[in-house]
Design a protein around this motif. Structure first.
Motif, mmCIF file in Angstrom:
data_model
loop_
_atom_site.group_PDB
_atom_site.id
_atom_site.type_symbol
_atom_site.label_atom_id
_atom_site.label_comp_id
_atom_site.label_asym_id
_atom_site.label_seq_id
_atom_site.Cartn_x
_atom_site.Cartn_y
_atom_site.Cartn_z
ATOM 1 N N ASN A 1 -2.909 24.778 97.182
ATOM 2 C CA ASN A 1 -3.352 23.572 96.919
ATOM 3 C C ASN A 1 -3.670 22.664 98.514
ATOM 4 O O ASN A 1 -4.198 22.161 98.698
ATOM 5 N N GLY A 2 -2.733 22.738 99.476
ATOM 6 C CA GLY A 2 -2.393 22.712 101.131
ATOM 7 C C GLY A 2 -4.090 23.324 101.514
ATOM 8 O O GLY A 2 -4.890 22.369 102.025
ATOM 9 N N ARG A 3 -4.296 24.135 101.072
ATOM 10 C CA ARG A 3 -5.250 24.431 101.877
ATOM 11 C C ARG A 3 -6.421 24.391 101.359
ATOM 12 O O ARG A 3 -7.438 24.874 102.479
ATOM 13 N N MET A 4 -6.726 24.552 100.166
ATOM 14 C CA MET A 4 -7.821 23.646 99.121
ATOM 15 C C MET A 4 -8.188 21.932 99.381
ATOM 16 O O MET A 4 -8.909 22.390 100.352
ATOM 17 N N CYS A 5 -7.260 21.901 100.248
ATOM 18 C CA CYS A 5 -7.549 20.750 100.011
ATOM 19 C C CYS A 5 -8.324 20.481 101.421
ATOM 20 O O CYS A 5 -9.014 19.558 101.567
ATOM 21 N N ARG A 6 -7.110 21.351 101.938
ATOM 22 C CA ARG A 6 -8.379 20.800 103.771
ATOM 23 C C ARG A 6 -9.798 22.223 103.895
ATOM 24 O O ARG A 6 -10.593 21.736 104.531
ATOM 25 N N LEU A 7 -10.183 23.190 102.868
ATOM 26 C CA LEU A 7 -11.472 23.557 102.623
ATOM 27 C C LEU A 7 -11.981 23.113 101.671
ATOM 28 O O LEU A 7 -13.559 23.233 102.551
#
Length: 364
Positions: free
Chosen positions: A282-288
């Protein structure tokens, strides 16, 4: 991918710089609706906080400074870039994308060190073919084993996992930039699910094999500290609601002819991460999501988490955002304040830093 990516960056900035961004607003090109080029006036919204963590922040001043930098870049484009400047422009942006991946991975204690990350990112973004799998006897494996910088044992599985986390992350970034920026698609459920599938391909979560959670919404409850994210039964509804709200915001922006790319991207980054729709990633997706929207609507980038101090601030902002979500959980929508204001200020600071580096690289 590399040719399309380079053309996108160059074309976007040429269009953006046709008219200068006088102080806090100006005209830029964005793809607001699928397949339709829409010109917006970039105007600062009342969506910023005067503090980031415990430090004072002056969003009005930073936004003006960012616009002045955009004017400098505009003047460079108007006079015409030399071949060396064009090469520096693309090279700087590709390196920024690599740092974006590195920082985002470091926040999650994933991926590898900066040297390995930059090497893999630049190779993939430049369209080079890299092997999907490597063996222990390969030179790349030996380099990875000697350079791995995580607090993990440098056994085969750890080394190969660190490499895959980098490769899949950069492939996901390339996919999202291609969909939103080059093809002009709107952020959608289909794009999010496919992006998550790419990100987590052959990367097991702590307690769940990748085949069970990759590209699908979670079926388990998750929490961060004392903050519980929405029940899994609510996730599909919350995600559909997010996309509906984004569609409404874009229609309103098109109607008014104004947009604040940083506030808009920060808003949907905040909403997404507080839905926390996946078991992992989720963290990596939100920054993408953040950076693909920044690129789409403003040709901006925010490289978050590159150093340890920034990762600490990022964690504090995420916790503050979660606390606000909990505080206003039962409030009516019209009664809720803008819960993403601190995040927006944080992102604004990073965008200005990125713009400073870009101007410096091209002006040399």
């Amino acid at each position: 991918m590399s040719c399309s990516l380079s053309r996108f960056f160059f074309k976007t900035h040429i269009y953006s710089m046709k008219s200068t961004l006088h102080l806090d607003q100006g005209t830029m090109l964005a793809h607001a609706l699928r397949g339709v080029e829409t010109c917006f006036t970039v105007a600062m919204e009342d969506s910023y906080e005067s503090k980031i963590g415990h430090e004072e922040f002056h969003p009005d001043a930073v936004f003006r400074e960012m616009a002045i930098l955009a004017n400098e870049l505009s003047n460079l484009f108007k006079t015409g870039l030399t071949p060396c400047q064009e090469a520096a422009f693309v090279n700087h942006l590709l390196h920024s994308l690599a740092w974006m991946v590195y920082g985002s991975n470091k926040i999650e204690k994933a991926g590898s060190n900066s040297e390995i990350t930059l090497k893999l990112c630049l190779a993939i973004f430049c369209g080079k073919e890299i092997p999907v799998e490597i063996e222990e006897q390969d030179q790349e494996y030996l380099s990875l084993e000697s350079l791995i910088s995580q607090n993990l044992p440098a056994d085969t599985s750890a080394v190969l996992r660190s490499r895959r986390e980098v490769v899949q992350h950069v492939k996901t970034a390339a996919f999202m930039i291609d969909q939103l920026c080059i093809r002009g698609q709107d952020l959608s459920e289909q794009i999010i699910l496919e992006a998550h599938r790419i990100l987590t391909y052959k990367v097991d979560a702590e307690t769940t094999p990748w085949k069970e959670y990759s590209g699908v919404y979670r079926s388990h409850e998750v929490s961060a500290g004392l903050h519980a994210f929405p029940h899994p039964s609510l996730v599909p509804y919350r995600m559909k609601s997010m996309f509906h709200e984004l569609k409404c915001d874009l229609k309103e922006a098109t109607k008014n002819g104004t947009i604040d790319p940083i506030a808009l991207a920060s808003k949907y980054t905040h909403i997404f991460v507080n839905i926390h729709p996946f078991i992992d990633g989720n963290g990596r997706m939100c920054r993408l999501i953040l950076n693909s929207m920044l690129l789409k609507f403003g040709a901006f980038l925010a490289c978050i988490g590159v150093d340890e101090d920034d990762r600490s601030i990022n964690m504090e902002i995420a916790m503050n955002g979660g606390a606000l979500e909990y505080l206003y959980e039962d409030a009516e929508q019209e009664e809720k304040p803008k819960l993403h204001k601190e995040l927006a200020s944080y992102v604004l600071g990073h965008v200005k830093r990125s713009m400073t580096g870009l101007v410096s690289a091209v002006a040399q």
